[in-house]
Every structure is written in structure tokens, then in C-alpha cells.
Design an enzyme around this catalytic site. Structure first.
Site, PDB file in Angstrom:
ATOM      1  N   CYS A  23      15.615 -60.414  -8.644  1.00 40.05           N
ATOM      2  CA  CYS A  23      15.317 -59.087  -9.187  1.00 40.05           C
ATOM      3  C   CYS A  23      13.799 -58.912  -9.289  1.00 40.05           C
ATOM      4  O   CYS A  23      13.119 -59.759  -9.868  1.00 40.05           O
ATOM      5  CB  CYS A  23      15.960 -58.943 -10.567  1.00 40.05           C
ATOM      6  SG  CYS A  23      15.547 -57.400 -11.407  1.00 40.05           S
ATOM      7  N   CYS A  82      19.695 -57.399 -15.846  1.00 38.16           N
ATOM      8  CA  CYS A  82      19.046 -56.218 -16.446  1.00 38.16           C
ATOM      9  C   CYS A  82      19.523 -54.901 -15.848  1.00 38.16           C
ATOM     10  O   CYS A  82      19.064 -53.833 -16.266  1.00 38.16           O
ATOM     11  CB  CYS A  82      17.535 -56.337 -16.338  1.00 38.16           C
ATOM     12  SG  CYS A  82      16.892 -56.162 -14.659  1.00 38.16           S
ATOM     13  N   CYS A 130       0.838  -1.197   0.000  1.00 40.55           N
ATOM     14  CA  CYS A 130       0.000   0.000   0.000  1.00 40.55           C
ATOM     15  C   CYS A 130       0.880   1.257   0.000  1.00 40.55           C
ATOM     16  O   CYS A 130       1.767   1.381   0.845  1.00 40.55           O
ATOM     17  CB  CYS A 130      -0.900  -0.014   1.229  1.00 40.55           C
ATOM     18  SG  CYS A 130      -1.929   1.451   1.375  1.00 40.55           S
ATOM     19  N   CYS A 178      -6.013  -2.942   0.535  1.00 44.24           N
ATOM     20  CA  CYS A 178      -5.280  -2.831   1.787  1.00 44.24           C
ATOM     21  C   CYS A 178      -6.198  -3.249   2.929  1.00 44.24           C
ATOM     22  O   CYS A 178      -7.378  -2.903   2.944  1.00 44.24           O
ATOM     23  CB  CYS A 178      -4.791  -1.399   2.001  1.00 44.24           C
ATOM     24  SG  CYS A 178      -3.805  -1.215   3.506  1.00 44.24           S
ATOM     25  N   CYS A 193      20.779 -55.858 -10.383  1.00 47.28           N
ATOM     26  CA  CYS A 193      20.625 -57.135 -11.070  1.00 47.28           C
ATOM     27  C   CYS A 193      21.788 -57.354 -12.041  1.00 47.28           C
ATOM     28  O   CYS A 193      22.179 -56.435 -12.767  1.00 47.28           O
ATOM     29  CB  CYS A 193      19.292 -57.165 -11.820  1.00 47.28           C
ATOM     30  SG  CYS A 193      18.994 -58.692 -12.730  1.00 47.28           S
ATOM     31  N   ASP A 225      22.810 -45.849  14.902  1.00 52.15           N
ATOM     32  CA  ASP A 225      22.178 -46.929  15.657  1.00 52.15           C
ATOM     33  C   ASP A 225      21.161 -47.719  14.818  1.00 52.15           C
ATOM     34  O   ASP A 225      20.581 -48.678  15.292  1.00 52.15           O
ATOM     35  CB  ASP A 225      21.525 -46.395  16.934  1.00 52.15           C
ATOM     36  CG  ASP A 225      20.414 -45.402  16.652  1.00 52.15           C
ATOM     37  OD1 ASP A 225      20.401 -44.829  15.560  1.00 52.15           O
ATOM     38  OD2 ASP A 225      19.563 -45.194  17.543  1.00 52.15           O
ATOM     39  N   GLU A 226      20.952 -47.328  13.575  1.00 51.45           N
ATOM     40  CA  GLU A 226      20.064 -48.044  12.644  1.00 51.45           C
ATOM     41  C   GLU A 226      20.900 -48.989  11.787  1.00 51.45           C
ATOM     42  O   GLU A 226      22.087 -48.739  11.537  1.00 51.45           O
ATOM     43  CB  GLU A 226      19.332 -47.051  11.731  1.00 51.45           C
ATOM     44  CG  GLU A 226      18.411 -46.098  12.469  1.00 51.45           C
ATOM     45  CD  GLU A 226      17.159 -46.758  12.977  1.00 51.45           C
ATOM     46  OE1 GLU A 226      16.677 -47.714  12.343  1.00 51.45           O
ATOM     47  OE2 GLU A 226      16.666 -46.328  14.030  1.00 51.45           O
TER      48      GLU A 226
END
Length: 109
Positions: free
Chosen positions: A71, A102, A6, A27, A99, A90-91
Site C-alpha cells: 500500500c 487502511c 444591438c 456594436c 489495502c 487491445d489495451e
């Protein structure tokens, strides 16, 4: 294009959509209104960047071992495999397969 702020009170103007050509910038705090007379649009195409292979590309699969894995694309019974730590320490590691027939890639968490 009209200003997005404005000119009277410097507040952000909002778009008030009306029928056909009755749209305007308005406005929220003062009575300022700027009537939109024509539709303006612009379109800019952005060039796509090259995508890096997150698995390291063909060079990363060069000296990897093979294992018995089916595959999901061609049902072949052998695949190359690599393991990478993609999550927190920790994972367990994520195993990536390719493949031998392919070259289809898949992963096993």
C-alpha cells in the site's frame, strides 16, 4: 441589464472597458453604444450531485481475491484486487487495489 445584441443591426455587442464608470457595450458594425452605469453581478450556488463510485462501491469489493501488494499509504503488504477493462480492447486491463488494512485505493495500469 442592457441587451446583449444591438437594437439597430442585431449584431452581438462587445464590452468596451474604460476607466471607472466609462465602460460600455459597443456594436462592431454600427455606431450604437450603450454606456454601463452600474456594476451588476449575480451569484447562484449550485447543489452538488452525489458522486457514484466508479469501482462499484463497497459491494464490488465483497468477493474479491487478495494478493501481495504494498500500500502506498500505509506500506501494508496485502491488498484486495480487481481487474477492469477501462480502455480499448487491445489495451491491457487496469488492476485496482484496496489495502486490507487502511482501505486505501490505488490502481496499476
Amino acid at each position: 441589464m442592457a441587451a446583449q445584441f444591438c437594437p439597430t443591426c442585431a449584431n452581438l455587442l462587445i464590452v468596451e472597458i474604460g476607466r471607472q464608470s466609462n465602460s460600455a457595450f459597443r456594436c462592431r458594425t454600427c455606431p450604437y453604444i450603450y454606456h454601463i452605469r452600474e456594476k451588476l453581478t449575480s451569484k447562484q450556488l449550485i447543489a452538488r450531485k452525489e458522486v457514484d463510485d466508479v469501482l462499484g462501491g463497497a459491494e464490488a469489493w465483497k468477493d474479491v481475491d487478495q494478493t501481495d501488494a504494498h500500500c502506498p499509504k500505509c506500506a501494508h503488504g496485502r491488498a484486495y484486487f480487481r481487474q477492469m477493462q477501462t480502455r480499448s480492447a487491445d489495451e491491457p486491463m487496469t488492476t485496482f487495489y484496496r489495502c486490507t488494512q487502511c482501505a486505501h485505493n490505488w490502481k496499476e495500469d
